[in-house]
Design a protein around this motif. Structure first.
Motif, PDB file in Angstrom:
ATOM      1  N   GLU A 132       0.824  -1.213   0.000  1.00 51.76           N
ATOM      2  CA  GLU A 132       0.000   0.000   0.000  1.00 51.76           C
ATOM      3  C   GLU A 132       0.860   1.266   0.000  1.00 51.76           C
ATOM      4  O   GLU A 132       0.477   2.292  -0.580  1.00 51.76           O
ATOM      5  CB  GLU A 132      -0.937  -0.002   1.205  1.00 51.76           C
ATOM      6  CG  GLU A 132      -2.030  -1.053   1.141  1.00 51.76           C
ATOM      7  CD  GLU A 132      -2.956  -0.842  -0.047  1.00 51.76           C
ATOM      8  OE1 GLU A 132      -3.355   0.311  -0.297  1.00 51.76           O
ATOM      9  OE2 GLU A 132      -3.267  -1.832  -0.741  1.00 51.76           O
ATOM     10  N   ALA A 133       2.014   1.202   0.642  1.00 47.35           N
ATOM     11  CA  ALA A 133       2.873   2.382   0.748  1.00 47.35           C
ATOM     12  C   ALA A 133       3.504   2.761  -0.583  1.00 47.35           C
ATOM     13  O   ALA A 133       3.958   3.905  -0.757  1.00 47.35           O
ATOM     14  CB  ALA A 133       3.971   2.139   1.790  1.00 47.35           C
ATOM     15  N   ARG A 135       1.826   1.855  -3.630  1.00 46.03           N
ATOM     16  CA  ARG A 135       0.789   1.609  -4.640  1.00 46.03           C
ATOM     17  C   ARG A 135       0.675   2.782  -5.608  1.00 46.03           C
ATOM     18  O   ARG A 135       0.368   3.908  -5.206  1.00 46.03           O
ATOM     19  CB  ARG A 135      -0.551   1.376  -3.942  1.00 46.03           C
ATOM     20  CG  ARG A 135      -1.512   0.525  -4.749  1.00 46.03           C
ATOM     21  CD  ARG A 135      -2.769   0.264  -3.959  1.00 46.03           C
ATOM     22  NE  ARG A 135      -3.812   1.208  -4.335  1.00 46.03           N
ATOM     23  CZ  ARG A 135      -4.838   1.542  -3.564  1.00 46.03           C
ATOM     24  NH1 ARG A 135      -4.957   1.028  -2.362  1.00 46.03           N
ATOM     25  NH2 ARG A 135      -5.749   2.390  -3.980  1.00 46.03           N
ATOM     26  N   ARG A 143      -0.400   6.833   0.453  1.00 45.42           N
ATOM     27  CA  ARG A 143       0.922   6.201   0.530  1.00 45.42           C
ATOM     28  C   ARG A 143       1.689   6.686   1.757  1.00 45.42           C
ATOM     29  O   ARG A 143       2.346   5.889   2.445  1.00 45.42           O
ATOM     30  CB  ARG A 143       1.711   6.482  -0.751  1.00 45.42           C
ATOM     31  CG  ARG A 143       1.150   5.753  -1.982  1.00 45.42           C
ATOM     32  CD  ARG A 143       2.138   5.757  -3.132  1.00 45.42           C
ATOM     33  NE  ARG A 143       2.426   7.103  -3.614  1.00 45.42           N
ATOM     34  CZ  ARG A 143       1.740   7.705  -4.586  1.00 45.42           C
ATOM     35  NH1 ARG A 143       0.723   7.084  -5.178  1.00 45.42           N
ATOM     36  NH2 ARG A 143       2.062   8.930  -4.982  1.00 45.42           N
ATOM     37  N   GLN A 147       2.952   4.414   4.826  1.00 45.16           N
ATOM     38  CA  GLN A 147       4.371   4.365   5.180  1.00 45.16           C
ATOM     39  C   GLN A 147       4.556   4.580   6.680  1.00 45.16           C
ATOM     40  O   GLN A 147       5.387   3.905   7.315  1.00 45.16           O
ATOM     41  CB  GLN A 147       5.158   5.420   4.398  1.00 45.16           C
ATOM     42  CG  GLN A 147       6.661   5.395   4.662  1.00 45.16           C
ATOM     43  CD  GLN A 147       7.293   4.069   4.291  1.00 45.16           C
ATOM     44  OE1 GLN A 147       7.136   3.600   3.173  1.00 45.16           O
ATOM     45  NE2 GLN A 147       8.017   3.443   5.228  1.00 45.16           N
TER      46      GLN A 147
END
Length: 201
Positions: A132-133, A135, A143, A147
């Motif tokens: 996800e960080a 994406r 993001r 993170q």
């Protein structure tokens, strides 16, 4: 250290699963069947498949019959997960069977294998939060938020690994002792689940 080995195996299992990313794919455990590494890989593979089953069953458009199938699959998976945790604890019991606990030795709130279970789940959280960080189709805000969460998860893995190593060292030194209770799950047992044993009459 045991947790270094565990984290490495968990990461390998997750990477192996995501080559195909299919809950129906068969496990291909690369470790010797009688080894603790084999159990650790199997443990995380079960967790990884179940992680994705939990995603699938939350699809609002899922067919009810398919949802029931997945729910039963998750139930079986939970039992398999518990069984493997108990096998891992059996490994630790064998490792420390000759240690004589000190008179003031204390019991831990959980066995080593159940702490390892949490480490396995944490590896999955880290993998998917990392996805996800970075994406590409997500907003910068998404993001950045992921993170920040990833940084916390990585810190949590360090802390949990340290705590497990301390527990194992304390058991080896006789400062703490293991006492394993076999999981008494009732819902899968036809003699203990009322829905099942009443249905037999």
């Amino acid at each position: 250290m045991f947790t270094t080995t565990s984290n490495s195996i968990f990461d390998r299992s997750i990477q192996d699963y995501h080559r195909y990313n299919d809950v129906h794919q068969a496990i291909s455990n690369p470790y010797e069947k009688s080894s603790i590494e084999h159990l650790l890989y199997m443990k995380n593979w079960i967790d990884t498949v179940q992680w994705h089953l939990e995603d699938i069953i939350r699809d609002p458009q899922i067919n009810p019959a398919e949802a029931l199938h997945i729910k039963r699959w998750i139930d079986r998976s939970n039992q398999e997960r518990t069984d493997v945790v108990e096998y891992i604890d059996s490994y630790f019991l064998e490792q420390y069977k000759n240690v004589k606990p000190a008179a003031d030795a204390e019991i831990n709130t959980e066995s080593p294998a159940w702490a390892i279970d949490r480490l396995s789940i944490l590896a999955l959280k880290i993998y998917h939060m990392q996805e996800e960080a970075i994406r590409a189709d997500a907003t910068p805000e998404h993001r950045e938020a992921c993170q920040r969460k990833l940084d916390i998860l990585l810190e949590q893995r360090t802390d949990l690994s340290t705590a497990i190593e301390t527990l194992l060292a304390d058991i080896a030194a006789g400062k703490k002792y293991m006492k394993v209770y076999k999981q008494m799950k009732m819902y899968n047992d036809p003699s203990l689940n009322p829905v099942l044993y009443k249905g037999e009459k």
